[in-house]
Design an enzyme around this catalytic site. Sequence first.
Site, PDB file in Angstrom:
ATOM      1  N   LYS A  69       0.844  -1.198   0.000  1.00 18.97           N
ATOM      2  CA  LYS A  69       0.000   0.000   0.000  1.00 18.97           C
ATOM      3  C   LYS A  69       0.879   1.248   0.000  1.00 18.97           C
ATOM      4  O   LYS A  69       1.649   1.462   0.931  1.00 18.97           O
ATOM      5  CB  LYS A  69      -0.918   0.047   1.229  1.00 18.97           C
TER       6      LYS A  69
ATOM      7  N   GLU B  58      10.255   0.493  10.364  1.00 21.19           N
ATOM      8  CA  GLU B  58      11.252   1.563  10.204  1.00 21.19           C
ATOM      9  C   GLU B  58      10.493   2.862  10.435  1.00 21.19           C
ATOM     10  O   GLU B  58       9.693   3.278   9.607  1.00 21.19           O
ATOM     11  CB  GLU B  58      11.879   1.513   8.815  1.00 21.19           C
TER      12      GLU B  58
ATOM     13  N   CYS C 203      13.920  10.347   7.718  1.00 16.71           N
ATOM     14  CA  CYS C 203      14.115   9.938   9.118  1.00 16.71           C
ATOM     15  C   CYS C 203      15.567  10.030   9.550  1.00 16.71           C
ATOM     16  O   CYS C 203      15.863  10.044  10.750  1.00 16.71           O
ATOM     17  CB  CYS C 203      13.609   8.506   9.325  1.00 16.71           C
TER      18      CYS C 203
ATOM     19  N   GLU D 147      10.254  14.853  16.331  1.00 17.88           N
ATOM     20  CA  GLU D 147      10.648  14.891  14.925  1.00 17.88           C
ATOM     21  C   GLU D 147       9.862  15.966  14.177  1.00 17.88           C
ATOM     22  O   GLU D 147       8.634  15.933  14.139  1.00 17.88           O
ATOM     23  CB  GLU D 147      10.407  13.524  14.285  1.00 17.88           C
TER      24      GLU D 147
END
Length: 479
Positions: free
Chosen positions: A178, A251, A285, A381
């Site tokens: 997806k 991840e 990331c 983040e």
Amino acid sequence: MSTELRRLRNYIDGEFRDAADGRTTEVVNPATGEAYATAPLSREADVDAAMAAAAAAFPAWRDLVPAERQKALLKIADAFEERAEELIAAEVENTGKPIGLTRSEEIPPMVDQIRFFAGAARMLEGRGAGEYMEGLTSFVRREPIGVCAQVAPWNYPMMMAVWKFAPALAAGNTVVLKPSDTTPASTALMADIIGSIVPKGVFNVVCGDRDTGRLMVEHETPAMASITGSVRAGMSVAESASKDLKRVHLELGGKAPVVVFEDTDIPKAVEGISEAGYFNAGQDCTAATRVLVHESVHDEFVSALAKAASEIKTGQPDDEDVLYGPLNNPNQLKQVSGFIERLPAHAKVEAGGHRVGDKGYFYAPTVVSGLKQDDEIIQQEVFGPVITVQSFRDEDQAVEWANGVEYALASSVWTKDHGRAMRMSKRLDFGCVWINTHIPLVAEMPHGGFKKSGYGKDLSGYGFEDYTRIKHVMTSLEM
């Protein structure tokens, strides 16, 4: 006069299909803020169909000799190379990225990574057979896991899809993938390419939103769920997968510390860190977004970094002078802007700190100094073109602050002192430590983190092994 939107479709069991109930969502080009396509909003019936197709295709794909799977992956790599301009065009519509950088920085590593896993398909090894108990011989088989439910992110839609399907297919698994609801275009094109090479049902694409992803993870068919995404999404996947003990590969987020010591070549460090912090609009990331600088060179570094930021451009995909394009969607623009708007009084915006233009979701290269370890922008983040700078007094404090976040994906150390670099590489609690560089990746080396950055590895033999299971076989020498 309205322009007709292009229709993207699911790819299930070797054919393109609309969602079973006909529902769609609009897909927006973040460089313009305008819709250019519709994509299926898939639900139970679509997920069921894709899982059934993958399950039916699995036995034959599993039982192919590795050389045959290798041939298929090499053909996919060749086809991606041949149709690179189509893939670039789709990805640029997905993301608004610069055309030239997408061509030079994404297509070559993607093709190389597929070829790496094509080779890995023929390197499934276990321990050598031996007699560990008298009269009995033991050996180990490595086998594919089964159907893999995979969810890719919107920051690198093409490349992250490769990181998922290439090792899975090489190991003999079948895939239901997806893409993000904001970036399905390049994945749909990949399905057209891959579907012309592998048997039907081996590779399937289901478009949709987070509820679609949840249905995939909760489905009884997959033996493994793999996601690249936020910590929140990863925790949700882990929780859902735990109900029937699916294997999980995560991840997730990152908050990479960049530790700059006083002996560093400041101009070279600023050049490398600014590129690694602002590339892809900081939507990475592993981006070099949290800099820790020794107090003796702090002011010099901040001044140089702010100057570098002021010279970096963001803009439309066809502008050859830009380093990065827009943020992916209006929610992401709001998130990045919010971090700057909520800065504490002791923080100082040295460069940027504002939206660029009123068309698309562009944000200026930003530098923020004067921050404390417990500030929100240090701990959370941002996922945007924002680099923060803190001043540290010694190596121990640098390690304490570097490790003092909930993420543990990537980091870097900048120093000419080899011993210090080796000490830091041991002490930094991150899955990757770069020394005097930041962000290069190679197919042969693992990529993945600890703590809330998730578990499992992408790339490398370690990432390949994550898509296999181990079976012990023991046989009597007498019969």
